[in-house]
Design a protein around this motif. Structure first.
Motif, short mmCIF file in Angstrom:
data_model
loop_
_atom_site.label_atom_id
_atom_site.label_comp_id
_atom_site.label_asym_id
_atom_site.label_seq_id
_atom_site.Cartn_x
_atom_site.Cartn_y
_atom_site.Cartn_z
N GLY A 47 0.82 -1.20 0.00
CA GLY A 47 0.00 0.00 0.00
C GLY A 47 0.85 1.25 0.00
N ALA A 50 -0.09 6.54 2.99
CA ALA A 50 -1.25 6.86 3.82
C ALA A 50 -2.07 5.63 4.18
N ASN A 51 -1.83 4.51 3.52
CA ASN A 51 -2.66 3.32 3.73
C ASN A 51 -1.82 2.07 3.61
N LYS A 52 -1.00 1.81 4.64
CA LYS A 52 -0.15 0.63 4.64
C LYS A 52 -0.77 -0.47 5.49
N PHE A 53 -0.61 -1.71 5.05
CA PHE A 53 -1.14 -2.82 5.83
C PHE A 53 -0.35 -4.09 5.50
#
Length: 210
Positions: A47, A50-53
């Motif tokens: 990701g 701003a949007n890591k997973f």
């Protein structure tokens, strides 16, 4: 689509392999550094910023952005390769805005499925990933097998595409455009010893085309 265009989309992307790239002495210091910092390595993510997973079905490995006192020296080595890489890979000139780097460790069973390094999601303006550099180092003798970096053509294998595999040899540097599809093939490390991992520095050259 004419034959020339078909060939370009079916061939592996441009890439440059440099052996003995940073020198055995720096490779040894990097190995010592990562072994002393095993606890700071955490599961890798996918990701954008701003949007890591974490998604281990896609990417399984551990990484850290802690380079300690080695950061400036390592950055200088990567920066020194940029002019030749632009020429060899046929890239359009770009204004370098900085480097983004991580230390990655692939142990037994780790991998990273096919992906690209450029971000395509919408968001605030930021420098783009233009060029990817991967520097490999590991214990000798090597305690793992596998872990090749596979560069894919833009066309899929079912549609006439092809690929090339680059082995993660100690003190080897691989450079390729960040848009190039690639993957890390599964690693086998029977001892399950962190010190026998496939270690790499992933470096992204950030910039804007000029």
């Amino acid at each position: 689509m004419n034959a020339k265009t078909f060939s370009a989309f079916s061939a592996p992307p441009p890439h440059w392999v440099v052996d003995a790239a940073f020198g055995a002495e720096l490779a040894a210091r990097l190995l010592k550094f990562v072994l002393e910092r095993e606890p700071v390595f955490a599961d890798t993510t996918i990701g954008n910023t701003a949007n890591k997973f974490v998604r281990k079905s896609v990417r399984s490995s551990r990484a850290t952005q802690d380079f300690g006192d080695l950061r400036a020296e390592v950055e200088a080595r990567f920066r020194a390769r940029l002019p030749a890489a632009i020429s060899r890979l046929g890239l359009a000139p770009f204004a370098l805005k900085g480097l983004s780097m991580e230390l990655a460790a692939h142990g037994d069973g780790d991998f990273y499925h096919r992906h690209i390094d450029t971000f395509v999601a919408s968001g605030p303006p930021r420098p783009d990933r233009i060029l990817t550099g991967v520097y490999y180092f590991h214990a000798t003798p090597c305690g793992f097998t596998g872990g090749d970096l596979r560069l894919h053509s833009l066309r899929s294998a079912d549609d006439g595409g092809s690929h090339v595999d680059i082995a993660p040899k100690n003190d080897r540097l691989l450079l390729f455009p960040a848009w190039a599809p690639h993957e890390v093939r599964p690693v086998s490390c029977p001892d399950r010893d962190f010190g026998q991992s496939r270690f790499a520095i992933n470096c992204w050259y950030l910039g804007k085309s000029v």
